[in-house]
Design a protein around this motif. Structure first.
Motif, PDB file in Angstrom:
ATOM      1  N   THR A 156       0.815  -1.266   0.052  1.00  0.00           N
ATOM      2  CA  THR A 156       0.044  -0.044  -0.145  1.00  0.00           C
ATOM      3  C   THR A 156       0.835   1.440  -0.010  1.00  0.00           C
ATOM      4  OG1 THR A 156       0.072  -0.187   2.377  1.00  0.00           O
ATOM      5  CG2 THR A 156      -2.085  -1.033   1.085  1.00  0.00           C
ATOM      6  N   ASP A 157       2.288   1.099  -0.155  1.00  0.00           N
ATOM      7  CA  ASP A 157       2.844   2.263   0.111  1.00  0.00           C
ATOM      8  C   ASP A 157       3.036   3.147  -1.351  1.00  0.00           C
ATOM      9  OD1 ASP A 157       4.111   0.453   2.439  1.00  0.00           O
ATOM     10  OD2 ASP A 157       4.531   2.744   2.656  1.00  0.00           O
ATOM     11  N   GLY A 158       2.642   4.338  -1.500  1.00  0.00           N
ATOM     12  CA  GLY A 158       2.478   5.198  -2.503  1.00  0.00           C
ATOM     13  C   GLY A 158       1.744   4.823  -3.541  1.00  0.00           C
ATOM     14  N   VAL A 159       0.668   4.205  -3.258  1.00  0.00           N
ATOM     15  CA  VAL A 159      -0.442   3.763  -4.431  1.00  0.00           C
ATOM     16  C   VAL A 159      -1.806   4.224  -3.774  1.00  0.00           C
ATOM     17  CG1 VAL A 159       0.903   1.987  -5.501  1.00  0.00           C
ATOM     18  CG2 VAL A 159      -0.622   1.258  -3.552  1.00  0.00           C
ATOM     19  N   LEU A 160      -1.758   4.947  -2.507  1.00  0.00           N
ATOM     20  CA  LEU A 160      -3.200   5.084  -2.088  1.00  0.00           C
ATOM     21  C   LEU A 160      -3.963   6.138  -2.733  1.00  0.00           C
ATOM     22  CD1 LEU A 160      -2.515   4.733   1.964  1.00  0.00           C
ATOM     23  CD2 LEU A 160      -3.340   3.103   0.229  1.00  0.00           C
ATOM     24  N   GLU A 161      -3.376   6.979  -3.360  1.00  0.00           N
ATOM     25  CA  GLU A 161      -3.939   8.010  -4.202  1.00  0.00           C
ATOM     26  C   GLU A 161      -4.604   7.204  -5.407  1.00  0.00           C
ATOM     27  OE1 GLU A 161      -4.616  11.229  -4.092  1.00  0.00           O
ATOM     28  OE2 GLU A 161      -3.852  11.281  -2.057  1.00  0.00           O
ATOM     29  N   ALA A 162      -3.917   6.292  -6.097  1.00  0.00           N
ATOM     30  CA  ALA A 162      -4.532   5.633  -7.344  1.00  0.00           C
ATOM     31  C   ALA A 162      -5.403   4.543  -7.149  1.00  0.00           C
ATOM     32  CB  ALA A 162      -3.210   4.986  -7.809  1.00  0.00           C
ATOM     33  N   VAL A 163      -5.396   4.032  -6.045  1.00  0.00           N
ATOM     34  CA  VAL A 163      -6.610   2.830  -5.585  1.00  0.00           C
ATOM     35  C   VAL A 163      -7.829   3.598  -4.999  1.00  0.00           C
ATOM     36  CG1 VAL A 163      -4.881   1.103  -5.704  1.00  0.00           C
ATOM     37  CG2 VAL A 163      -5.516   2.053  -3.592  1.00  0.00           C
ATOM     38  N   GLY A 187      -8.847  -0.438   4.901  1.00  0.00           N
ATOM     39  CA  GLY A 187      -8.771  -1.213   5.791  1.00  0.00           C
ATOM     40  C   GLY A 187      -7.745  -2.484   5.688  1.00  0.00           C
ATOM     41  N   ILE A 188      -6.773  -2.470   4.716  1.00  0.00           N
ATOM     42  CA  ILE A 188      -5.913  -3.295   4.384  1.00  0.00           C
ATOM     43  C   ILE A 188      -4.801  -3.079   5.431  1.00  0.00           C
ATOM     44  CG2 ILE A 188      -3.838  -4.194   2.902  1.00  0.00           C
ATOM     45  CD1 ILE A 188      -5.700  -3.623   0.589  1.00  0.00           C
ATOM     46  N   GLU A 189      -4.207  -4.394   6.013  1.00  0.00           N
ATOM     47  CA  GLU A 189      -3.018  -4.324   7.066  1.00  0.00           C
ATOM     48  C   GLU A 189      -2.048  -4.739   6.710  1.00  0.00           C
ATOM     49  OE1 GLU A 189      -6.197  -4.637  11.091  1.00  0.00           O
ATOM     50  OE2 GLU A 189      -4.716  -6.362  10.758  1.00  0.00           O
ATOM     51  N   THR A 190      -0.836  -3.821   6.984  1.00  0.00           N
ATOM     52  CA  THR A 190       0.503  -4.344   6.531  1.00  0.00           C
ATOM     53  C   THR A 190       1.254  -4.112   7.525  1.00  0.00           C
ATOM     54  OG1 THR A 190       0.713  -2.018   5.627  1.00  0.00           O
ATOM     55  CG2 THR A 190      -0.078  -3.666   4.065  1.00  0.00           C
ATOM     56  N   THR A 191       2.521  -5.004   7.422  1.00  0.00           N
ATOM     57  CA  THR A 191       3.665  -4.626   8.359  1.00  0.00           C
ATOM     58  C   THR A 191       4.794  -3.865   7.697  1.00  0.00           C
ATOM     59  OG1 THR A 191       4.206  -6.865   8.200  1.00  0.00           O
ATOM     60  CG2 THR A 191       2.969  -6.594  10.114  1.00  0.00           C
ATOM     61  N   GLY A 235       5.851   4.338   8.754  1.00  0.00           N
ATOM     62  CA  GLY A 235       4.186   4.364   8.381  1.00  0.00           C
ATOM     63  C   GLY A 235       3.815   5.821   8.742  1.00  0.00           C
ATOM     64  N   ASP A 236       2.590   6.142   8.596  1.00  0.00           N
ATOM     65  CA  ASP A 236       1.902   7.322   8.753  1.00  0.00           C
ATOM     66  C   ASP A 236       1.604   7.500  10.212  1.00  0.00           C
ATOM     67  OD1 ASP A 236       2.539   8.490   6.064  1.00  0.00           O
ATOM     68  OD2 ASP A 236       0.599   7.107   5.368  1.00  0.00           O
ATOM     69  N   ALA A 237       1.330   8.806  10.413  1.00  0.00           N
ATOM     70  CA  ALA A 237       0.939   9.126  12.004  1.00  0.00           C
ATOM     71  C   ALA A 237       1.653   8.371  12.949  1.00  0.00           C
ATOM     72  CB  ALA A 237      -0.861   8.825  11.916  1.00  0.00           C
ATOM     73  N   ASP A 272      12.173  -1.766  15.217  1.00  0.00           N
ATOM     74  CA  ASP A 272      10.474  -2.038  15.305  1.00  0.00           C
ATOM     75  C   ASP A 272       9.582  -2.311  14.156  1.00  0.00           C
ATOM     76  OD1 ASP A 272      11.125  -1.815  17.827  1.00  0.00           O
ATOM     77  OD2 ASP A 272      10.074   0.090  18.140  1.00  0.00           O
ATOM     78  N   ILE A 273       9.052  -3.321  13.866  1.00  0.00           N
ATOM     79  CA  ILE A 273       8.176  -3.491  12.662  1.00  0.00           C
ATOM     80  C   ILE A 273       6.842  -3.177  13.049  1.00  0.00           C
ATOM     81  CG2 ILE A 273       7.307  -4.903  10.788  1.00  0.00           C
ATOM     82  CD1 ILE A 273      10.370  -4.430  10.779  1.00  0.00           C
ATOM     83  N   TYR A 274       6.245  -2.146  12.530  1.00  0.00           N
ATOM     84  CA  TYR A 274       4.809  -1.608  12.673  1.00  0.00           C
ATOM     85  C   TYR A 274       3.800  -2.228  12.098  1.00  0.00           C
ATOM     86  CZ  TYR A 274       7.567   2.289  14.474  1.00  0.00           C
ATOM     87  OH  TYR A 274       8.520   3.170  14.964  1.00  0.00           O
ATOM     88  N   LEU A 275       2.725  -2.338  12.893  1.00  0.00           N
ATOM     89  CA  LEU A 275       1.518  -2.697  11.939  1.00  0.00           C
ATOM     90  C   LEU A 275       0.840  -1.678  11.599  1.00  0.00           C
ATOM     91  CD1 LEU A 275      -0.346  -5.268  11.596  1.00  0.00           C
ATOM     92  CD2 LEU A 275      -1.519  -4.735  13.803  1.00  0.00           C
ATOM     93  N   ARG A 276       0.380  -1.695  10.453  1.00  0.00           N
ATOM     94  CA  ARG A 276      -0.369  -0.374   9.904  1.00  0.00           C
ATOM     95  C   ARG A 276      -1.605  -0.823   9.312  1.00  0.00           C
ATOM     96  NH1 ARG A 276       3.723   1.608   5.768  1.00  0.00           N
ATOM     97  NH2 ARG A 276       2.807  -0.101   4.647  1.00  0.00           N
ATOM     98  N   LYS A 277      -2.475   0.106   9.190  1.00  0.00           N
ATOM     99  CA  LYS A 277      -3.908  -0.003   8.824  1.00  0.00           C
ATOM    100  C   LYS A 277      -4.223   1.194   7.729  1.00  0.00           C
ATOM    101  CE  LYS A 277      -8.423  -1.395   9.841  1.00  0.00           C
ATOM    102  NZ  LYS A 277      -9.249  -2.127  11.141  1.00  0.00           N
ATOM    103  N   VAL A 278      -4.576   0.937   6.462  1.00  0.00           N
ATOM    104  CA  VAL A 278      -5.171   1.973   5.466  1.00  0.00           C
ATOM    105  C   VAL A 278      -6.227   2.518   5.958  1.00  0.00           C
ATOM    106  CG1 VAL A 278      -5.673   2.375   3.253  1.00  0.00           C
ATOM    107  CG2 VAL A 278      -3.934   0.635   3.563  1.00  0.00           C
ATOM    108  N   VAL A 279      -6.333   3.827   6.366  1.00  0.00           N
ATOM    109  CA  VAL A 279      -7.060   4.643   6.922  1.00  0.00           C
ATOM    110  C   VAL A 279      -7.403   5.998   6.095  1.00  0.00           C
ATOM    111  CG1 VAL A 279      -8.430   5.854   8.890  1.00  0.00           C
ATOM    112  CG2 VAL A 279      -6.999   3.752   9.261  1.00  0.00           C
ATOM    113  N   GLY A 280      -8.358   6.001   5.055  1.00  0.00           N
ATOM    114  CA  GLY A 280      -8.403   7.265   4.350  1.00  0.00           C
ATOM    115  C   GLY A 280      -7.040   6.984   3.226  1.00  0.00           C
ATOM    116  N   LYS A 281      -6.188   8.254   3.176  1.00  0.00           N
ATOM    117  CA  LYS A 281      -5.171   8.095   2.285  1.00  0.00           C
ATOM    118  C   LYS A 281      -3.865   7.872   3.050  1.00  0.00           C
ATOM    119  CE  LYS A 281      -7.191   9.421  -1.597  1.00  0.00           C
ATOM    120  NZ  LYS A 281      -8.091   8.214  -1.758  1.00  0.00           N
ATOM    121  N   GLU A 282      -3.864   7.238   4.235  1.00  0.00           N
ATOM    122  CA  GLU A 282      -2.619   6.861   5.191  1.00  0.00           C
ATOM    123  C   GLU A 282      -2.652   5.499   5.340  1.00  0.00           C
ATOM    124  OE1 GLU A 282      -3.078   9.548   8.539  1.00  0.00           O
ATOM    125  OE2 GLU A 282      -1.565  10.805   7.839  1.00  0.00           O
ATOM    126  N   ASN A 283      -1.092   5.179   5.526  1.00  0.00           N
ATOM    127  CA  ASN A 283      -0.843   3.772   6.281  1.00  0.00           C
ATOM    128  C   ASN A 283      -0.837   4.166   7.677  1.00  0.00           C
ATOM    129  OD1 ASN A 283      -0.549   1.740   4.040  1.00  0.00           O
ATOM    130  ND2 ASN A 283       0.932   3.202   3.317  1.00  0.00           N
TER     131      ASN A 283
END
Lengths: 397, 288
Positions: free
Chosen positions: A264-271, A277-281, A285-287, A366-377
């Motif tokens: 999900t990195d760099g493609v959130l505008e496009a998709v 809601g997609i979860e990634t590690t 990440g953002d925020a 540290d490896i973060y757990l991220r979730k796509v919310v709006g246009k952010e990971n």
């Protein structure tokens, strides 16, 4: 006719010029002692699919330098840039330009794993300090690890390994793994499977596409008929965007949860909405909302009029890492052993959070757990604290 | 694989094949009529996709964007033919390969300057945005079916144009003996310009209507180019019917290859090509 130069003369004069340049080139090297500029070679993609990534890495590197007032340990930095075009076939030639022609003290490069592996072969031989600011190929800090080769980013295995346990802990006991059939995809696959199976999960099937094929429809149909609890994948860039969209269009979104690392990195505008809601590690990440990250983001936005991403962070950290080495020897670039020792012991105060070097020269982070919310990971937690790559095959580890 | 999934996979294969045909038809047409190997064909596909994205952003209407895009790419085709391709008809294939490869680089660079290197998404037009549920967890996007319909229509249109119209007759005549056609007072230069523009427009149209399902990204033309050549070679160079048949075969082989032998998915299409070429070295159909 008398004033035209014939071919033979032309070649001769060219050779003479070349010779003169070579001899001339020797002088400054002898004259420069400890006070001259430090030569940093940036071998990054400046054209092609990864062009933006190359620019982000360079920007990150320059931002740190700027924060230091343009000097490290009192010495100015001179940049030598080569566009690697993400072309592994040109890697030896391009690397040699920096090592032999420009005689750089440090090489920073690169994004594409295949090119990075080509670079390592040469930097291992020449002993030139080398920091990899992205390429996640396991061998770089595994079987091919070397004292002078460092990585400021991640390994393919490392970024996705914690995902397996997370998926299992969410109650999803079976999964299908899907990726491109190429180095990074297979290494990520190993990472995910290891984590998932160790936690108790079962991989029902592994699906592959030839790189960079993006006709996913047949495999999505297959996934729907297998009916796993979860799907994990490794795709990036344009292909990643298409996978997210096709997954949603096939009606699988919301029925079988999709997981990944880089997807999900760099493609959130496009998709658009399809990634919601997609979860990634990942290692960034953002925020994140830490003091260091906020300052970094503000500084980057001010300096380059755009938002930083994970690649900018990796470039920034490459500069930090080198600075720690050079400052430890008070700018004496010839004291390579001293620089390496300091870099190995470095504690990097990164926008992603503090990290240290593993024995194989890959970040322990540290490896973060991220979730796509709006246009952010959006970072929603830490999937694994201070994770080190297993560095399989590395003699230093 | 149960029977029902088999049917769905069959649908996937045919649908993919039709899309391949749409992209490859322009390539085989230009080669068949004018004898030009056009490596820049994939770039036209990319240009179409980027146009669909840029114009849809501007106009807010995907259908309008496609119509505008077709007009623009026809103009582009006419200009390119007049400035570059016209000089290649009598030349060796090597010159054609060199120049059209150069054009790929030029188009990629221009794309980077004009539109940047970002990945973009194009929204599926609202009319086709629904999905048809096939099983309890799988649905089929209506837009994919709509693409297939467009491909079938275009194939039919090309057949009628080439086989049933006066212009088509001149095109066919020009392909078999262009000097005689000129001697009969037909402006073959104009016909070549038109055919080339048609080829460009076909590739660009494919790019445009594929944009909503494929996204728009740098180098997308390169991926398409290779598979297009496979289609053209299997079908028989220059044969439109051959291209249609070959595209459908490739669609099916690729689809079932991915599902049945995932480890060798990349090979299946090329194995098909090798087998066909061993059996019929000139492809399924000779130029017709």
């Amino acid at each position: 006719m008398s004033n035209s130069i014939n071919r033979r003369d032309f070649i001769k004069s060219g050779a003479a010029l070349g010779g003169a340049a070579t001899v001339g080139g020797l002088w400054p090297n002898i004259a420069i002692g400890q006070s001259g500029k430090i030569k940093v070679g940036l071998m990054l993609p400046y054209t092609g699919t990864f062009a933006q990534l190359g620019v982000a890495i360079e920007n990150g590197f320059r931002l740190y330098l700027q924060e230091k007032g343009g000097k490290i340990a009192g010495r100015e930095i001179e940049f030598f840039k080569v566009d690697d075009e993400s072309d592994p076939a040109k890697a030896p030639e391009n690397t040699n330009k920096l090592i032999q022609r420009d005689k750089v003290d440090l090489i920073v490069g690169t994004v594409h794993s295949g090119v990075a592996m080509g670079m390592i072969k040469l930097t291992r031989e020449s002993g030139t300090l080398h920091i990899i600011p992205n390429a996640g190929a396991g061998a770089a800090t595994g079987a091919l690890c070397a004292p002078n080769v460092f990585r400021s980013s991640f390994s393919n295995w490392q970024a996705i390994y914690p995902l397996g346990k997370h998926v299992y802990d969410k109650g999803q006991k079976t999964a299908v793994w899907i990726t491109w059939k190429y180095g990074a995809g297979e290494e990520a696959g190993q990472g995910f499977k290891e984590g998932f199976v160790k936690a108790g999960g079962k991989i029902l099937k592994e699906l592959y596409l030839p790189f960079p094929n993006v006709e996913f429809q047949a495999l999505l149909t297959e996934i729907a008929s297998i009916k796993p609890d979860a799907v994990a994948c490794f795709f990036a860039g344009g292909g990643g965007a298409k996978f997210i969209k096709d997954y949603a269009a096939a009606g699988l979104k919301g029925k079988i949860p999709l997981y990944s690392s880089f997807l999900t990195d760099g493609v959130l505008e496009a998709v658009g909405n399809d990634a919601e809601g997609i979860e990634t590690t990942m290692h960034y990440g953002d925020a994140l909302n830490t003091k260091k990250d906020n300052a970094f983001r503000l500084g980057y936005a001010k300096a380059f009029k755009m938002q930083p991403d994970v690649y900018a962070v990796q470039g920034y950290d490459a500069a930090q890492l080198f600075a720690i080495g050079l400052e430890a020897v008070k700018g004496d670039i010839n004291n390579k052993a001293g620089i390496i020792k300091a870099m190995e012991a470095a504690k990097i105060d990164s926008p992603r959070g503090a990290w240290t070097m593993s024995k194989a020269h890959n970040p322990i982070q540290d490896i973060y757990l991220r979730k796509v919310v709006g246009k952010e990971n959006k970072v929603i937690g830490v999937a694994h604290k201070a994770l080190a790559d297993p560095a399989r095959g590395c003699k230093m580890a | 694989m149960d029977f029902y999934s088999f049917l769905i996979q069959l649908l996937n294969g045919l649908q993919y094949g039709l899309l391949l045909f749409l992209v490859a038809s322009g390539l085989t047409l230009v080669f068949g009529i004018m004898g030009i190997i056009n490596l820049a064909h994939g770039s036209f596909y990319m240009i179409g996709a980027y146009m669909a994205w840029a114009l849809a952003e501007q106009t807010g209407n995907f259908g309008l964007a496609v119509l505008l895009g077709i007009v623009l790419t026809v103009i582009l085709g006419i200009l390119l033919e007049a400035v570059f391709y016209r000089h290649l008809y009598k030349r060796d294939h090597l010159y054609q390969v060199l120049m059209t490869y150069g054009l790929i680089l030029v188009f990629e660079e221009l794309r980077s300057i004009i539109w940047g290197d970002d990945v973009h998404g194009v929204a599926v037009p609202a009319l086709f945005s629904a999905s048809i549920p096939l099983t309890d967890n799988l649905s089929y996007p209506v837009y994919r079916l709509a693409i297939s319909a467009v491909c079938v229509l275009l194939a039919l249109g090309m057949y009628l144009l080439i086989q049933r119209t006066r212009l088509g007759m001149m095109i066919r005549a020009g392909a078999s003996n262009n000097e005689m056609v000129q001697a009969l007072g037909i402006n073959i230069k104009l016909i070549y310009t038109l055919v080339f523009a048609l080829g460009v427009a076909l590739a660009a149209t494919a790019g445009m209507i594929a944009a909503p399902i494929s996204s728009v990204f740098p180098n997308m033309g390169g991926q398409v180019l290779i598979i297009c050549f496979v289609v053209v070679v299997i079908g028989g160079i220059g044969s439109v019917w051959g291209a249609l048949l070959a595209a459908l075969m490739i669609g099916l082989v690729d689809t079932f290859g991915k599902v049945l032998v995932p480890d060798y998915a990349g090979l299946s299409v090329y194995v098909l090509m090798a087998v066909v070429l061993l059996w019929r070295p000139e492809g399924l159909f000779k130029r017709g």
